[in-house]
Enzyme design. Structure first.
Site, PDB file in Angstrom:
ATOM      1  N   GLY A   1      36.448  65.140  36.909  1.00  0.00           N
ATOM      2  CA  GLY A   1      35.210  64.382  37.102  1.00  0.00           C
ATOM      3  C   GLY A   1      35.329  62.979  36.544  1.00  0.00           C
ATOM      4  N   CYS A   2      34.473  62.089  37.036  1.00  0.00           N
ATOM      5  CA  CYS A   2      34.553  60.678  36.651  1.00  0.00           C
ATOM      6  C   CYS A   2      34.236  60.477  35.170  1.00  0.00           C
ATOM      7  CB  CYS A   2      33.639  59.829  37.540  1.00  0.00           C
ATOM      8  SG  CYS A   2      31.930  60.394  37.635  1.00  0.00           S
TER       9      CYS A   2
END
Lengths: 350, 350, 350, 350
Positions: free
Chosen positions: D153-154
């Site tokens: 995930g970012c």
């Protein structure tokens, strides 16, 4: 004053026009907002959808029902999309309310133009005929005492205030008018679509509805009154990555050579005593931020010495002078009050 | 290729034009940036002022000294302000370097126009005469093999690519041209002044230099070549609250009625094989974000059926096609390489 | 009221704090701004540097001369940088004026802390002792009738209003407090430097002055009053690409487990009757835009069930509640007026 | 190389993750994008929805059909929402494709955590077990030769790269970790909702999903590997009015007092040879714009001398290192190529 305040209802209170009316009317000395109305969200507190109103407005949204509205209010503002106002306005008028409509439904006196530009069935000619077009600084005299006002469009306000005196004076060629308009994103409302999506609009500049914008015939309708004959303008709209503000950059050929200073003088005389139109000194042009949050329309001029063309720059806050502010100004005129009542905001800068 | 790469120096590496040259040239297969130069910051690491270059460029800024530069490089890009290039370019040429100048100093063949519009003493006529004006897609044939290129202005690139084919074809009246241009703030450079101050520009839209912008005669110089006679345009510039991007919205009267589709066809033929000019399909207009970070110039058309006027929309990234990108494209042409070498970036979206 | 209005002078009228005072005071029923003052621009019309004031304020900027100011005004607001206020305030006090100082010069009662954090020679201890620290909702009782008020810092206002009740109640561990603050760019003023340059800040988010911000000891000074002992907080500031607004996201360990609803209740009781602090309902957190242009400070809570930490979100408009608005609120308290006088603006949304 | 290029398909090509994969892969020397896929828009040209791809990609969107995809491609990137990937990935694997999934569906090894935080039925434990978690600079060794990668995930990438070395070294107390994260709006995708509406987000700063973000357990999963025991962090996310960029401002208590310089040294050793993690010199902190458009993660440190807490600042471009860029980096690792292949972009500045 000891007389009771005028009671106002706002239909479309979950949109930007409606919520701006709430903000502005909160400072009006003679008006109380007694009902905020939304057909889609009736029953829920307005502060739920607009938390900035927390502890400012505790009330729930009312339904559009004319009987109810006429009990709670004396005047109703319609901050509703076109197509909706045309249904509601006649009902509210019949219920004895004054109506100030912010939509495009009653602005075009020629209903065929409405059909053509809005791609929508127009209101009846009879209803349209009852509405008084409230471009305050130009046709304001026609508003006093009326009960049904059609509030001008945002682009239209910016363009017509900038053009009317010069067309009226015969200084520019009406057939040469080109209006290159730019607007902030709030003009498109709170509805969801890709052209209001942050990642699509931020750090972007785009043109839209080139030669197709429904405000075109509305601009021409007023300019025709100035020219005494039909006028066709070239009108382009652009979207600026900002929330509020409209600039119209307007080009026209002169009938004979005059200077920017001449235009400043002409416009100052024309708008003498009208506080919300500020003609900038020769050599100065307004920026949108300089009217942000206020009801001003600022106008500046330049003449290109080589081509003789005049450039007019006109700016407004699209949600104030271009919508809610001018609507309140119209109410002031209807009531015979000073047109600046409740609207004397200094622009918010920066 | 096994031959050594061309060595490039960049003067003005602490400005936006210079740092964009560094970014773009990092991907060029045949060029190495061997010297980054700044008279004001010589001796300090370039990554100090531009931390995004950390671990990408470890070198310190060199001084402008022609002897030094000619030892380290074969070609020098001048990303310097006007007034500075006119001093440096002749020295670098004399030192045997190829010169690609991004300033306005050598663009106007008539040096009196320079004096008038730049309010500055021009370069000598002899120096100006040596410079080849590198509007790649139009006058690119003149660039190959040359050693001194004057890179076009940002607004000029956007306007001339959008107008040249129609003027050349005689489809529009050159005297009717109005260019309403809008630019992001990076065009004003990294220098400090109130009109680049965030709080003044954010949520603001303003016009500036109305009928006074120094790019005006540069636009006219190219259009005159198309028209075969002098041309005067009306040109207005606006500042958009975004970093990159230029849009020119251009209005002109047609010599005889043609459709937008006709214009699409004319321009597609004119720019046949030129990869960086994308003519949009009829009915579609480009937005600035659609060329962001790339060397494209996208162009779209509309014809107002009522007035007959044509509207041309043209967009570029002012720092790429409007400056560093076109400068590299010119180097490619000078060297006889494919003009797209090292420039085939997909626009960054969103 | 029939008594004459209080006459106010504003020193620093060419800065954002000063011009916001002008905007806000224009709506104050009991105050007239009789002098706008700038040492650097004395003699020129204020609307020259701030064209949004065209036709609103026609006056020229006055000089800072105490004799002149005391003739024209009863109270003077100092919207001046630190280091300047410390020179001017004593002179104005001596000339019989009430003084409300918006700078940091008189906020820290321990002048050694000033020396350490501001890296500047402090005002004299005697002058500092005369100033009453005007954190209205907390120490407002101390302000009435005073003539020299030191207006709190913007970050400080946001942080202390969010923390004071919980520290006072002993609900959180003062040694665990971490304040992650974010501000719009206007907080840095109108001065020119690279960190206010549009192209550097737009589409960027950055931290600055980590553990070094001069507002740190000011926050601690108030929290120490709540805790009854010295407090050291971890305080980080960030720059947001927007003009106005501060958010403080605050983390602290609880002394014993309580819920967000408990905090809502505690704070509602603490701020009972204080209109400008709005405690949001449990489960709702404020955004900066929801107080934009207004004097509100909105506060919301969350408790992390897993770690037991409480998160407090607090937002203000840095130029209103964080500067000019609170300064006027302090004037209201000084004069014994309702603290909301002239400050009842609905936030501007959108 | 003369061997044929690897053929890649991109599912979700009408979203921001997909379109960024298209942009980045266009520069990859060993990969050809042979199919762009969208279940919702199959059959229409991709340039229709994304005009910036005009003349760059002429192809039409394909359907998701595994048989079709396996004919046209060797590897498939899933830039699909969670809940969708879990259905498609097993089918593509079965069809013999390598799969790189950018969704959250296969990141959490404990599927109960998925159920709890995503509020959605998880993928089967068997499918989750097949996926290799591709945090390149930390667990990259596990990726080579694999055929099913789950891309981080970012927020997770930004936080874990910033925390892993210090937790692993035992320098900070894992129970003290607070992550205050800020993201640009593109992280929310191209879908329409009020929290991506320009007028709601511009000139606004807001917190969301406090202590509830689904990336929390993913951060903790990696930190637990570093700590050798379960870890619970406090994690808050905020929305910044910009398109791209994530900053994590991270606070932690030290196990014993060390300086920022010590952290710089520790991290430089840990990330030795990993080109995309840039540890900033002591005293310098990265801003999001300094990695904009690139695959870098930049990290800086500060130690508060008074409280002993360390502050870590970490920035990425959420669409590159936080999504498409790291996915390509994972492909490089899978294939045994240099991890920087096709990803050596200089950040776009300004």
């Amino acid at each position: 004053m000891n007389t009771p305040k005028l009671r106002a209802a706002i239909v479309g209170s979950t949109g930007y026009g409606g919520v701006e009316l709430i903000r502005l009317l909160a400072s009006h000395p003679y008006v109380d907002v007694t009902s905020v109305i939304s057909s889609s969200s009736a029953g829920s507190p307005i502060a739920e959808g607009f938390p900035h109103l927390t502890e400012i407005r505790a009330d729930k949204l009312d339904d559009v029902d004319p009987a109810l509205v006429s009990e709670k209010a004396d005047v109703v503002f319609l901050a509703t999309p076109h197509g909706v106002s045309m249904k509601l306005a006649p009902q509210y008028l019949e219920a004895g309310l004054k109506v100030i409509d912010l939509s495009g439904d009653f602005r075009l006196k020629n209903i065929e133009e409405y059909r053509q530009w809005y791609k929508h069935e127009p209101a009846s000619q009879a209803d349209v005929d009852r509405a008084v077009y409230g471009m305050c600084e130009i046709f304001g005299d026609e508003v006093e005492g009326q009960s049904f006002i059609s509030n001008p469009g945002c682009f239209v306000t910016s363009a017509v205030l900038a053009l009317y005196p010069a067309v009226k004076a015969g200084w520019i060629d009406p057939d040469s008018i080109i209006i290159d308009a730019k607007t902030g994103v709030s003009g498109a409302g709170r509805g969801l679509n890709l052209s209001s999506h942050f990642s699509e609009i931020n750090e972007n500049f785009k043109a839209y509805k080139i030669n197709k914008h429904q405000h075109t015939p509305e601009i021409e309708q007023s300019l025709a009154r100035a020219a005494g004959r039909p006028v066709a303008v070239t009108f382009t709209t652009h979207l600026v990555p900002m929330t509020r503000g409209i600039m119209s950059t307007i080009y026209a050929s002169q009938q004979e050579r005059r200077s920017a200073a001449d235009f400043v003088e002409l416009y100052r005389q024309f708008y003498e005593g009208r506080k919300f139109v500020r003609i900038r000194p020769n050599g100065q042009w307004p920026a949108t931020k300089e009217v942000w949050g206020s009801n001003y329309c600022d106008i500046g001029f330049n003449v290109d010495e080589r081509t003789g063309r005049v450039t007019v720059i006109s700016v407004i806050d699209n949600l104030v002078k271009g919508a809610a502010g001018q609507a309140i100004q119209n109410l002031n005129l209807v009531m015979g009050w000073d047109e600046t009542l409740g609207l004397q905001f200094t622009p918010v800068y920066p």
